[in-house]
Write an enzyme that holds these catalytic residues in place. Sequence first.
Site, PDB file in Angstrom:
ATOM      1  N   TYR A 161     -13.109  21.917 -12.424  1.00 29.30           N
ATOM      2  CA  TYR A 161     -13.478  20.522 -12.575  1.00 29.30           C
ATOM      3  C   TYR A 161     -14.667  20.207 -11.661  1.00 29.30           C
ATOM      4  O   TYR A 161     -14.616  20.479 -10.453  1.00 29.30           O
ATOM      5  CB  TYR A 161     -12.276  19.636 -12.252  1.00 29.30           C
TER       6      TYR A 161
ATOM      7  N   LYS B  16      -6.067  11.436 -17.905  1.00 22.61           N
ATOM      8  CA  LYS B  16      -6.263  12.232 -19.101  1.00 22.61           C
ATOM      9  C   LYS B  16      -5.003  12.205 -19.977  1.00 22.61           C
ATOM     10  O   LYS B  16      -4.571  11.143 -20.356  1.00 22.61           O
ATOM     11  CB  LYS B  16      -6.687  13.644 -18.707  1.00 22.61           C
TER      12      LYS B  16
ATOM     13  N   ARG C  70       0.834  -1.209   0.000  1.00 21.84           N
ATOM     14  CA  ARG C  70       0.000   0.000   0.000  1.00 21.84           C
ATOM     15  C   ARG C  70       0.867   1.257   0.000  1.00 21.84           C
ATOM     16  O   ARG C  70       0.683   2.136  -0.823  1.00 21.84           O
ATOM     17  CB  ARG C  70      -1.010  -0.017   1.144  1.00 21.84           C
TER      18      ARG C  70
ATOM     19  N   ASP D 182      -4.127  22.408 -10.386  1.00 18.92           N
ATOM     20  CA  ASP D 182      -4.610  21.265 -11.150  1.00 18.92           C
ATOM     21  C   ASP D 182      -4.279  21.562 -12.609  1.00 18.92           C
ATOM     22  O   ASP D 182      -4.904  22.420 -13.235  1.00 18.92           O
ATOM     23  CB  ASP D 182      -6.119  21.101 -10.946  1.00 18.92           C
TER      24      ASP D 182
END
Length: 761
Positions: A104, A202, A52, A177
Amino acid sequence: MAGKGQHTDTLLAQALGWLEETTGGVTPAIQPATTYVRDPAMPASEGLWYSRPDNPCYWQVEALLAELEHAEAAMVTGSGSASMAMVFEALHTGNHVLMPHYGYGGIHYLIGDMINAWGIEIDTYTTGDLDDMAAKLRPGVTKIVWVETPSNAELVIVDVERVAELAHEAGARVVVDATFAPPPIQRVLDQGADIVLHSATKFLNGHSDVVCGTIATRVKDDYWHRLDRMRMRSGAMLGPFEAWLLLRGLRTLHLRMEQAQRNAQKVAAFLDSHTGVTKVYYPGLPSHPTHTMAKRLMTGFGAMVSFEVDGDEAYALRVWGATKLIKNATSLGGPETLIEHRRSSDAYDSPVPVNQLRLSIGLEDGDDLIADLDAALAGRTSNRPMADATKMAQGLGWTSSDHKAVVLPLHLASTYATDPASYGKPYAYARDQNPTYEQPEALIAELEEGEQARLFGSGMAAASAVFQALKAGDHVVMQETLYWALRGLMASVVEGWGIEVTWFPTGDLDALQEAVRPGETRIVWLETPANPTMTVTDIAAATAIAREAGAVSVVDNTFATPLHCRPLTLGADIVMHSATKYLNGHSDIVAGVLIARETTPFWEHVCHIRHMTGAILGPFEAWLLMRGLRTLGLRVGRASENAMAIALHLEGHDGVAEVLYPGLSSFRGHNIAGSQMSGGFGGMLSIRIKGGEAGARKAWARFKLFKIASSLGGVESLVEHRATVEGPESPVPDDLLRLSVGVEHVDDLIADLEQALQKLG
Ligand SMILES: *Cc1c(COP(=O)(O)O)cnc(C)c1O
């Protein structure tokens, strides 16, 4: 290892040039282990203990991202939303954050559903309005100023430098971002931002097949260490397969962004001049309100375009529904162009005008996109046939029949439940009936202008199937210079089946004419340009000789690829590829394919042989091949350009006796190559070194950027001394080095060649 000062194109193509530690593999291994054996003496903070917090699959991609962003550190996360959430998770109750009023959509839900409840105070400022932002800053209390640039959906470019000055004065961090404009288009950390995050789903991954996020930091400070711990604590980690795919996607980021931006500029200009469109938002248009800012802060304008139609919401929705090539789907940054009515998808009190549509521009042919939009705006559906670039980018435009997914699923089933009335139709057993094959086979057949294609487990398996279709006593004619292992296959295996082979001097049509035996010769095997001397054969003339003799002509088109040469249109019956090379292009699968001009009894027998002998491609490899094919045109285009530039540079070079490249007008087969190849001459070239074998071997050992490795056609450049590899019986001159030119920056490749070729005498 990555050299300092290399161009971004090179860093990306080579993914920093890391090699697999134990094997030298040019592609990293996938490490799915969840736990690792530990030495009890090892401090708890050292080494790997559980998957993890960390995974070896992260290291290379994180190092590359850090390099790309000019960051001190980078981290991959389970999604763009995970990256956003972690930024807030690392804050404390009472902290204040300034957000743009529109950006967004997902961030609004994140704040409403969770972040408000954590006691973090959120204020919004008008997107791009820095006076408004400055007025709302609370020195000492505001911890983060959030920026999205270019912003969704109107593509406002925010002055990151000014935001950073204002925020830093007030003691706040700037988090950007940058999903819409990934590096190298813009490097916000160089412009003063503290943290940059992406939905790497993306452009960074760019294949519409991984949901993932990234976070990178300008400095590794306490806040970064808190963020880093968040991935371990709250567990929004990325799967090892996805991290591996992201790295693979990044290797073509520069090529993809170039093509997408070229298309975006074209589409924006078209929309701007269209009477049915009232407004176009694209930072590359001089009319865009922040065009000047974009020119100052960015090296390109990105591939997102929004526009408003001249009409009401119903008209916008009709246009949205009328595009055929352009998919109506959310998300962005993939190889295929998408259109979206953001107001509908926002589904909250969105400020987006009802007549606005958003495009994510992909890698197709720009004129195809324009024709599709033109028709949709007029309420028609375009029937224009797809250009090759569009076929590749969109995988022929196929979507999955069950979910309308833009990437087809990977089918692992070995058997299929069936109806006794139609037993085995369409699928019975997955030895060679696997739906995962269908899209790459259809696309390859289309590109080669053949009727059918069949994938095989390797290029050699594809070639073998052709000879397995013969019987004892049959006669085969082959050119002398060709892929080495094929010579070995004939001598050590095929001749043992009682098949007679006549070898003829490569490219010599008179010799071929003499070698064929009308009525007796079953196969004429050609390869052009030939490995590794690049000797060119006149395909039309050679296949005519084969046809007259009643033989099936097969052309190994691995070097040229269907982008540069289409042997089936020149008279060949079958084309063969090692799909390991350019077709897949990422040096991570071994695969082969045969393509038939038309289905004949011989071809059907070859297909039957695949079914019987089982030399099939694994479904995962077929899926990866399809993923690779989406960038085939971009990769081959760049490799060819690079090879041509290198050939010209080395012609007449002090250390080089001869450059063997069909693109050079001095090359013997140049005229024939020019008449049967188009768009370039491929990424393979050989050079003969002054100073003979010793000189060649000396130069070979000196390459740094070119990897000293076999194979070809990958995104990374390779170099090989073929005489050494092929052994004492090889006909290859011992002063010859073969280069497989990749998609790096050509200046870096030439610099590496220069240092390798110094003073060889
Ligand atoms: C690599 C190669 C082959 C063999 O293909 P594999 O995928 O390695 O089995 C055949 N022909 C050419 C020209 C090649 O480069």
